[in-house]
Design an enzyme around this catalytic site. Structure first.
Site, mmCIF file in Angstrom:
data_model
loop_
_atom_site.group_PDB
_atom_site.id
_atom_site.type_symbol
_atom_site.label_atom_id
_atom_site.label_comp_id
_atom_site.label_asym_id
_atom_site.label_seq_id
_atom_site.Cartn_x
_atom_site.Cartn_y
_atom_site.Cartn_z
ATOM 1 N N HIS A 127 44.264 -62.239 57.712
ATOM 2 C CA HIS A 127 44.005 -60.925 58.331
ATOM 3 C C HIS A 127 42.490 -60.744 58.483
ATOM 4 O O HIS A 127 41.959 -59.660 58.285
ATOM 5 C CB HIS A 127 44.554 -59.778 57.487
ATOM 6 C CG HIS A 127 45.987 -59.884 57.111
ATOM 7 N ND1 HIS A 127 47.013 -59.642 57.997
ATOM 8 C CD2 HIS A 127 46.576 -60.196 55.936
ATOM 9 C CE1 HIS A 127 48.168 -59.799 57.382
ATOM 10 N NE2 HIS A 127 47.932 -60.145 56.146
ATOM 11 N N GLU B 212 39.286 -57.657 43.409
ATOM 12 C CA GLU B 212 37.861 -57.620 43.084
ATOM 13 C C GLU B 212 37.695 -57.476 41.581
ATOM 14 O O GLU B 212 38.467 -56.777 40.932
ATOM 15 C CB GLU B 212 37.175 -56.421 43.763
ATOM 16 C CG GLU B 212 36.744 -56.699 45.164
ATOM 17 C CD GLU B 212 35.872 -55.591 45.721
ATOM 18 O OE1 GLU B 212 34.648 -55.787 45.779
ATOM 19 O OE2 GLU B 212 36.420 -54.546 46.089
ATOM 20 N N SER C 224 50.091 -64.662 56.051
ATOM 21 C CA SER C 224 49.459 -63.753 55.100
ATOM 22 C C SER C 224 49.335 -64.426 53.732
ATOM 23 O O SER C 224 48.642 -65.425 53.606
ATOM 24 C CB SER C 224 50.224 -62.430 55.054
ATOM 25 O OG SER C 224 49.493 -61.449 54.370
#
Length: 196
Positions: free
Chosen positions: A105, A70, A55
């Site tokens: 992921h 973002e 991860s």
């Protein structure tokens, strides 16, 4: 401060493998970049040791690192719904891999949009999306092998043409190359080709 303590660095003496767990890759870089501890990890790596992670521990392996944030879309209930310039936050990672960035992921969490955005903004780098229960083993000759239950996607904009923006900041391009690899497949990071 702990990452510069000789006593902590000494704990790694004799280690032949390092594993970085998940969490937040930005914390790993915040706490380790430029420290004696990371220097020791590179010493282990350069002596043939295995450096690995899951991860966040996988995302941190590349020189250019996706943080997961973002910058334009602030609606956390509907993330990475666009392919836009300057939307995906990237920072400096550890730099074990310099010719690509890692996303994790990947298929399970539908992270194609963010990696396509980053690869179009950095067409000299490959984008490597590793799905859950899957890994890549990168060898010293800059080839890697896929191991695991799911897939690895590679985006290559090296030879893309007409990378452009519209008035809304949406990215466009022609001839983006993509590979979808499964367990046992091998890839050459230098030639940017699947090894047959």
């Amino acid at each position: 401060e702990d990452a510069d303590k000789d006593s902590l660095v000494e704990i790694l003496s004799g280690a032949t493998g390092i594993f970085f767990s998940g969490g937040d890759q930005s914390y790993l870089t915040r706490d380790m970049l430029g420290t004696k501890l990371l220097e020791k990890v590179f010493e282990i790596y350069n002596s043939g040791g295995v450096i690995s992670g899951t991860s966040a521990g996988a995302a941190v392996m590349s020189k250019l690192m996706i943080t997961g944030n973002e910058l334009i879309n602030k609606d956390s209930s509907d993330i990475f719904i666009s392919i836009q310039k300057n939307n995906v936050e990237v920072k400096e990672g550890f730099g074990f891999i310099k010719s690509a960035f890692i996303d994790q992921h990947f298929i399970k969490r539908k992270r194609l949009n963010r990696s396509i955005s980053v690869v179009l903004e950095n067409p000299d780098l490959l984008g490597i999306g590793i799905d859950e229960s899957t890994c890549i083993v990168v060898y010293p000759d800059e080839t890697f092998e896929v191991l695991g239950e799911n897939q690895v996607m590679i985006f290559d904009a090296t030879n893309s043409s007409n990378i452009k923006l519209d008035k809304n900041g949406n990215l466009g391009a022609e001839n983006i190359k993509m590979h979808l690899l499964i367990n046992g497949d091998r890839f050459d990071l230098k030639s940017k080709e699947v090894i047959e």
